[in-house]
Design an enzyme around this catalytic site. Sequence first.
Site, PDB file in Angstrom:
ATOM      1  CG  ASN A   9      -1.644   1.243   1.486  1.00  0.00           C
ATOM      2  OD1 ASN A   9      -1.728   2.092   0.599  1.00  0.00           O
ATOM      3  ND2 ASN A   9      -2.203   1.400   2.674  1.00  0.00           N
ATOM      4  CE  LYS A  11       0.342   3.225   4.919  1.00  0.00           C
ATOM      5  NZ  LYS A  11       0.127   3.355   6.344  1.00  0.00           N
ATOM      6  CG  HIS A  94      -5.767   1.416   5.361  1.00  0.00           C
ATOM      7  ND1 HIS A  94      -5.337   2.351   6.276  1.00  0.00           N
ATOM      8  CD2 HIS A  94      -4.711   0.602   5.120  1.00  0.00           C
ATOM      9  CE1 HIS A  94      -4.058   2.113   6.560  1.00  0.00           C
ATOM     10  NE2 HIS A  94      -3.657   1.058   5.881  1.00  0.00           N
ATOM     11  CD  GLU A 166      -3.464  -3.136   7.335  1.00  0.00           C
ATOM     12  OE1 GLU A 166      -2.367  -3.350   6.817  1.00  0.00           O
ATOM     13  OE2 GLU A 166      -4.114  -2.092   7.145  1.00  0.00           O
ATOM     14  CB  SER A 212       5.365  -2.223  12.070  1.00  0.00           C
ATOM     15  OG  SER A 212       4.890  -0.911  12.315  1.00  0.00           O
TER      16      SER A 212
HETATM   17  C1  PEP Z   1      -0.767  -0.251   6.113  1.00  0.00           C
HETATM   18  O1  PEP Z   1      -0.846   0.933   5.887  1.00  0.00           O
HETATM   19  O2  PEP Z   1      -1.638  -1.021   5.679  1.00  0.00           O
HETATM   20  C2  PEP Z   1       0.370  -0.743   6.893  1.00  0.00           C
HETATM   21  C3  PEP Z   1       0.364  -1.973   7.322  1.00  0.00           C
HETATM   22  O3  PEP Z   1       1.383   0.140   7.119  1.00  0.00           O
HETATM   23  P1  PEP Z   1       2.838  -0.182   7.746  1.00  0.00           P
HETATM   24  O4  PEP Z   1       3.370  -1.406   7.059  1.00  0.00           O
HETATM   25  O5  PEP Z   1       3.648   1.020   7.461  1.00  0.00           O
HETATM   26  O6  PEP Z   1       2.623  -0.413   9.212  1.00  0.00           O
END
Ligand code: PEP
Length: 246
Positions: A9, A11, A94, A166, A212
């Site tokens: 993703n 973003k 999300h 998540e 993360s």
């Molecule tokens: C996300 O935005 O879906 C995500 C998991 O971000 P990150 O890997 O930066 O924690």
Amino acid sequence: MRTYFIAGNWKMHKTIPEAVALAAELVKELKNGSGKYMIAPSFTALDAVSKVTKGTNILLGAQNMSTDEAGAHTGEVSVLQLKDIGVQVVILGHSERRHIYGETDEMINKKVRLALSHGLEVILCVGELLSEREEGKAEAVCEEQTRKGLAGVSADDLKKVTIAYEPVWAIGTGKVATPEDAEAIHAFIRNIIADMYGKQAAGEIIIQYGGSMKADNCAGLLAKEDIDGGLIGELLSRPKPLFPLH
Ligand code: PEP
């Protein structure tokens, strides 16, 4: 046997040339990969990146879409417009959409059903806030988001759905869930799917972990029975270091 599904993703990062360059690099690196892969650039780069991913083993994803097919929705992007430029998957629910932009389970469910009705795959994100985890509500939150997000989705359409667990406190914070804590919620979500759609559907659905996830912590997570991949939003969204595992 479920296939690992690794998704990036991107973003609100990257100009069009930057997105095209990274997509081209990933196409080269992943061409012999055995997993399922997806990248979700910003809306502005989708068209250009679609020309790079077309005909490859990397699916093109969008990060969001409107609840409506068309109409007076200033600033929104419709499922028809996404399909028009070759988008195959859409990330819905999300936590940044839920908690920054106030998207409700009802809105997310409307988007899920609309995307599926147009043949797109969906990654439905669910996950609890830190306060909810501390109050012992992580399972209840994930259950509600899963059940409401999938309301009215047929067993046939479920085959086009991936769930991404998540935990909100782990997204972009560097605080990854332990493999044991993540696995507990993944197994819990799989049981909810079994309750809603039966054991076979539960055994087939892909449940990604997101929050993360990186090269140095992915092995423990992906080794767990119910963790079938990752949704990765790290700045460069380079899932490459994960691939040797597959
Ligand atoms: C996300 O935005 O879906 C995500 C998991 O971000 P990150 O890997 O930066 O924690």
